[in-house]
Scaffold this motif. Structure first.
Motif, PDB file in Angstrom:
ATOM      1  N   TYR A 154      12.329   6.060  -2.941  1.00  0.00           N
ATOM      2  CA  TYR A 154      11.582   5.576  -4.103  1.00  0.00           C
ATOM      3  C   TYR A 154      12.192   6.113  -5.399  1.00  0.00           C
ATOM      4  O   TYR A 154      12.234   5.429  -6.407  1.00  0.00           O
ATOM      5  N   GLU A 155      12.681   7.336  -5.321  1.00  0.00           N
ATOM      6  CA  GLU A 155      13.282   7.952  -6.502  1.00  0.00           C
ATOM      7  C   GLU A 155      14.452   7.104  -6.996  1.00  0.00           C
ATOM      8  O   GLU A 155      14.590   6.835  -8.179  1.00  0.00           O
TER       9      GLU A 155
ATOM     10  N   GLY B  25       0.804  -1.225   0.000  1.00  0.00           N
ATOM     11  CA  GLY B  25       0.000   0.000   0.000  1.00  0.00           C
ATOM     12  C   GLY B  25       0.833   1.269   0.000  1.00  0.00           C
ATOM     13  O   GLY B  25       0.322   2.350  -0.244  1.00  0.00           O
ATOM     14  N   THR B  26       2.134   1.140   0.292  1.00  0.00           N
ATOM     15  CA  THR B  26       3.008   2.302   0.171  1.00  0.00           C
ATOM     16  C   THR B  26       3.535   2.281  -1.263  1.00  0.00           C
ATOM     17  O   THR B  26       3.199   1.385  -2.032  1.00  0.00           O
ATOM     18  N   LEU B  27       4.385   3.228  -1.609  1.00  0.00           N
ATOM     19  CA  LEU B  27       4.945   3.199  -2.957  1.00  0.00           C
ATOM     20  C   LEU B  27       5.762   1.939  -3.199  1.00  0.00           C
ATOM     21  O   LEU B  27       6.031   1.566  -4.329  1.00  0.00           O
TER      22      LEU B  27
ATOM     23  N   PRO C 211       7.689  10.701   5.209  1.00  0.00           N
ATOM     24  CA  PRO C 211       7.293  10.777   3.787  1.00  0.00           C
ATOM     25  C   PRO C 211       8.427  11.216   2.870  1.00  0.00           C
ATOM     26  O   PRO C 211       8.591  10.658   1.781  1.00  0.00           O
TER      27      PRO C 211
ATOM     28  N   LEU D 178      10.917   8.475   2.351  1.00  0.00           N
ATOM     29  CA  LEU D 178      10.338   7.404   1.525  1.00  0.00           C
ATOM     30  C   LEU D 178      10.352   7.802   0.053  1.00  0.00           C
ATOM     31  O   LEU D 178      10.693   7.008  -0.818  1.00  0.00           O
ATOM     32  N   LEU D 179      10.003   9.051  -0.218  1.00  0.00           N
ATOM     33  CA  LEU D 179       9.979   9.518  -1.601  1.00  0.00           C
ATOM     34  C   LEU D 179      11.389   9.519  -2.190  1.00  0.00           C
ATOM     35  O   LEU D 179      11.594   9.125  -3.334  1.00  0.00           O
TER      36      LEU D 179
ATOM     37  N   PHE E 179      13.104   3.725  -8.296  1.00  0.00           N
ATOM     38  CA  PHE E 179      12.445   3.931  -9.574  1.00  0.00           C
ATOM     39  C   PHE E 179      13.478   4.100 -10.689  1.00  0.00           C
ATOM     40  O   PHE E 179      13.365   3.530 -11.762  1.00  0.00           O
TER      41      PHE E 179
ATOM     42  N   PHE F 264       0.810   0.659  -7.862  1.00  0.00           N
ATOM     43  CA  PHE F 264       2.031   1.361  -7.440  1.00  0.00           C
ATOM     44  C   PHE F 264       3.327   0.674  -7.866  1.00  0.00           C
ATOM     45  O   PHE F 264       4.385   0.950  -7.314  1.00  0.00           O
ATOM     46  N   CYS F 265       3.273  -0.223  -8.839  1.00  0.00           N
ATOM     47  CA  CYS F 265       4.494  -0.913  -9.262  1.00  0.00           C
ATOM     48  C   CYS F 265       4.916  -0.440 -10.640  1.00  0.00           C
ATOM     49  O   CYS F 265       4.121  -0.444 -11.570  1.00  0.00           O
ATOM     50  N   PRO F 266       6.175  -0.006 -10.792  1.00  0.00           N
ATOM     51  CA  PRO F 266       6.623   0.457 -12.105  1.00  0.00           C
ATOM     52  C   PRO F 266       7.002  -0.662 -13.069  1.00  0.00           C
ATOM     53  O   PRO F 266       7.473  -0.390 -14.166  1.00  0.00           O
ATOM     54  N   ILE F 267       6.814  -1.911 -12.664  1.00  0.00           N
ATOM     55  CA  ILE F 267       7.178  -2.990 -13.578  1.00  0.00           C
ATOM     56  C   ILE F 267       5.989  -3.450 -14.414  1.00  0.00           C
ATOM     57  O   ILE F 267       6.089  -3.575 -15.619  1.00  0.00           O
TER      58      ILE F 267
ATOM     59  N   ILE G 126       2.549   7.443   7.056  1.00  0.00           N
ATOM     60  CA  ILE G 126       3.942   7.147   6.707  1.00  0.00           C
ATOM     61  C   ILE G 126       4.829   7.931   7.678  1.00  0.00           C
ATOM     62  O   ILE G 126       4.634   9.125   7.874  1.00  0.00           O
TER      63      ILE G 126
END
Lengths: 652, 160
Positions: free
Chosen positions: A219-220, A66-68, A212, A215-216, A223, A284-287, A209
């Motif tokens: 994620y960067e 549920g998170t990124l 935040p 986390l971002l 990603f 939320f998945c980039p794949i 979170i």
């Protein structure tokens, strides 16, 4: 933080809903699959049969769900298939797991059997059992559409069973969305045995979170690593692995083999180009590793890894083209039946037909000719509906073999031999994938495959060459390089994976890779990202997970602690499964898969039986298992805080 | 002056944009609080996904409907919510033809996309890997759209 905070318990028999705080367990059990498995193994008696009302069907999410950083969840229960692992966890992604967390729940624990068909409706704190009489008999997609319509909210996320699950077919799956499935191990039948047609969830409470910004930032980087460079194309096509292997006829491109300059065009790539609407995947998945297809005259749907595996084994039922594969996949999915079992049932029936053991009179006038689409359609419909000849197979291939043998007045072993003889032509096949034929199998040895130089990646060479537009030899070089990096990371020796000889560090690689797979289940981040991507040149370590978990939850577990959690999950599962076998007087069987493994070389894996045995001994030592029995020792169980299992296993 | 343009056919419905937006703007993982929303529609087992977000209309119904003058524009023409003035009456919500402005369920004031003005660029665009949304100079929007469409037209022609 990032935990939803509540465990939801639903008793279908008493129509009772209870909740308890997740925090009660988190400090010692982290979360996800470990927390869920601890509850399961503590509350479900080992002798419980899959269809007993006292059996529990769980849904577990992890702290990152549920998170990124993820949207994996899993169903867990006792499987109706006969296997060495009676307690199974079967992953499922899509939108459902995060929606459950947004509704406020980390785990869902369902027990009992409803007196009439029902579905569970969860809308934040409002949890209800609703009548499902009008949904009973509908296929998986109609069911979802009807529930969304009834609830007047297209954003309701539904996991449901089709006719196969209702009819307690032991190969029934649980379906969500177009093709997110809990496919293997027949948990759809467990759901059916509880008179539970569907679980519908809508959540609007969100997740807190801890940090935040951190986390971002994390994620960067995640990603960027995933989406930049060649690994991305590899990862996106990960699930098309079956296709290229079909062309490669097994592992001809495995370690040591020469890779040609040119490979023939892959029919699957042509199929993808022509019929793929878009990629599909989890929230939320980039794949987005699944594919959405629209094939004229056959129909629309999605395909995931289990479906693609069918391409490899399609030879068992004489698959002529990809349209046959697609029709089989779509029809099985629609009925809520594991599409991969059709290779085994179809291949078995067709073998018996070719050998003259059965004729059209045994299959309601439908000749079981290899490659016949008519026969495949009939098998799927009859098995899912538990009708006519299909009903024999609905309880498993093993019982069907016994029934057939009785009908034909032969010994069941004669039929099994026929199947097995045919089966041995393939790396995996009827016997491997239908463990209820013959003795139960011991899977742990199979996981020796999960080492750098991972066979799946090598089977993909032709497809990757085509996608990336580089020569196959270049693809192999890349895979070799990434395997060497993994080998060095784990053992300190870049070349270890290239030597298919016994080495004391070999077992360490197995344990390490196993734990990396389990990290996906533990966190809710999915094993593709925690383990598979390494074979495509992208590695996220336990240290990376530490950073993500800290930013999301505020809990700072060291990489060593996370490693230990994954180890605990493995030990807990193995100890409970051993206890289940002992309670019902079965002995897990180890011989056959070992021979099978020895006969099919994969990159970097020793093939000598004696060497494999030594690796297994080393493995047992690292895990704290008895080398003779493969069961966790009393000391290890007590050390890990699983006294309840230590006591039960070593009582006598 | 830049605007976010949409290529709906590229959207895979992954909702990374929603997760990033709610994290950046509300510090939470909560798609219901995201300024961009992905509408996922499944028809006959085919997914259609459309990101819905504020288009920063030149003549904006939300702006003209607001009785409290809580919607203002910055020098880039981006419509901003003055949370001091907003009463959470929802008239803007009713007026918006796209469904891109809503009253936040917690803060009880209107929320909408401000192109992440304080962060320099819209974070949803940054993380949209299929490039279904892109940030484009206003004067290039039409040209870019024409280019995109003509490619599709040629593709279709190629099959005839």
């Amino acid at each position: 933080m990032s935990f939803a905070g509540t465990i939801l318990r639903i008793d279908l028999e008493r129509e009772r809903v209870d909740t308890e705080p997740t925090s009660k367990y988190v400090s010692s059990l982290f979360g996800g699959a470990l927390l869920g498995s601890f509850i399961f193994t503590s509350e479900v008696a080992p002798q419980t049969r899959p269809f007993d009302p006292s059996n529990v069907l769980m849904f577990n999410t992890g702290p990152l769900t549920g998170t990124l950083f993820g949207n994996k969840g899993e169903f867990a229960s006792k499987t109706p298939e006969r296997t060495n692992n009676p307690y199974v966890r079967v992953g499922m992604g899509g939108q459902f797991p995060s929606e459950l967390k947004f509704a406020g729940y980390d785990h869902l624990i369902i027990r009992g059997k409803a007196v009439r068909p029902v579905y569970i409706s969860i809308e934040n704190e409002r949890v209800e059992l609703r009548d499902a009489a009008h949904l009973w008999g509908l296929d998986v997609w109609e069911t979802q559409a009807r529930i969304k319509e009834e609830q007047g909210d297209p954003e309701v996320q539904v996991a449901c069973i089709g006719p196969a699950g209702e009819n307690l077919v032991v190969y029934a799956l649980i379906m969500h969305d177009i093709n997110n499935t809990a496919s293997r191990k027949g948990l759809g039948a467990v759901m059916g045995s509880k008179n539970l047609k569907a679980i519908a969830v809508r959540g609007t409470r969100g997740l807190k979170i801890k940090e935040p910004e951190a986390l971002l930032k994390a994620y960067e980087r995640f990603f960027r690593e995933i989406t930049q460079g060649r690994a991305y194309a590899f990862a996106r096509m990960l699930h098309t692995e079956g296709i290229s292997r079909q062309i490669a006829e097994g592992y001809v491109y495995a370690y040591g083999a020469d890779v040609p300059e040119e490979v023939p065009p892959s029919p699957m790539i042509t199929f993808l180009k022509r019929y793929m609407v878009k990629p599909l995947g989890c929230a939320f998945c980039p794949i987005q590793c699944h594919q959405n297809f629209s094939v004229p005259e056959i129909g629309n749907g999605g395909a995931n890894c289990v479906n693609y595996f069918g391409l490899i084994y399609g030879q068992l039922y004489g698959q002529r083209d990809l349209h046959t594969w697609w029709e089989k996949t779509l029809l099985s999915n629609r009925y809520g039946l594991d599409s991969l079992i059709i290779e085994s049932i179809g291949g078995f029936l067709m073998e018996l037909y070719e050998e003259g053991v059965i004729g059209p009179e045994d299959t309601e006038g439908i000749p079981m000719e290899r490659g016949s689409r008519h026969a495949i359609r009939a098998i799927i419909e009859k098995v899912a509906r538990r009708e006519g000849f299909g009903s024999m197979f609905s309880s498993g291939i093993g019982p069907a073999t016994e029934t057939l043998a009785r009908m034909k007045g032969v010994d069941p072993s004669v039929l099994l031999q026929l199947a097995d003889q045919y089966d041995n032509q393939f790396p995996y096949g009827v016997v491997e994938y239908a463990p209820d034929i013959g003795p139960v199998s011991k899977y742990r040895v199979g996981e020796v495959e999960r080492v750098p130089g991972f066979a799946d990646a090598y089977g993909n060479i032709p497809a990757y060459a085509e996608i990336l537009k580089i020569p196959p030899r270049k693809v192999k070089e890349l895979l070799d390089e990434w395997a060497s990096e993994a080998s060095e990371r784990i053992t300190g020796d870049r070349e270890l994976w290239r030597r298919p000889k016994y080495d004391p560090r070999y077992a360490k690689m197995v344990v390490y890779k196993e734990n990396e797979f389990l990290l996906g289940d533990l966190t809710g981040h999915c094993e593709v990202k925690s383990a598979y991507l390494e074979h495509y040149g992208v590695k996220f370590s336990f240290e990376d997970y530490r950073e993500w978990i800290r930013a999301a939850t505020g809990r700072d577990y060291t990489a060593e602690q996370l490693f230990e959690f994954t180890h605990r999950l493995r030990v807990l599962t193995d100890a409970y499964n051993a206890l289940c076998h002992m309670t019902i007087g079965e002995t897990p069987y180890v011989g056959k898969p070992m021979e099978r493994l020895a006969s099919f070389p994969v990159p970097g894996r020793p093939t000598d039986k004696e060497e494999l045995r030594r690796i297994q001994e080393d493995y047992c030592r690292l895990r704290g298992y008895d080398a003779e029995t493969g069961i966790p020792t009393k000391e290890e169980l007590e050390r890990l805080g699983f006294g309840h299992l230590a006591e039960a296993l070593y009582a006598g | 002056m830049k605007r976010v343009v949409l290529y709906a056919e590229r959207c895979v419905g992954c909702r990374v944009c929603e997760a990033v937006c709610s994290l950046v703007n509300e510090g939470e993982a909560d798609p219901t609080r995201s300024r961009i929303k992905v509408v996922r529609k499944i028809e006959n087992q085919v997914l259609r996904a459309i990101p819905v977000y504020c288009l920063q209309c030149e003549t904006a119904p939300c702006e003209s409907t607001c009785p409290f003058r809580a919607l203002t524009r910055n020098e880039e023409g981006v419509i901003l919510v003055d949370t001091e003035r907003c009463m959470g009456c929802r008239l803007c919500e009713i007026a918006c033809p796209a469904g891109a402005i809503v009253v936040d369920p917690r803060r009880r004031v209107a929320t909408k996309c401000d192109l992440c003005t304080s962060m320099g660029e819209p974070q949803c665009v940054k993380f949209c890997f299929p490039k279904a949304i892109e940030l484009v100079e206003v004067e290039r929007v039409g040209r870019r759209r024409a280019n995109e469409r003509s490619e599709r037209f040629l593709e279709l022609g190629g099959q005839l």
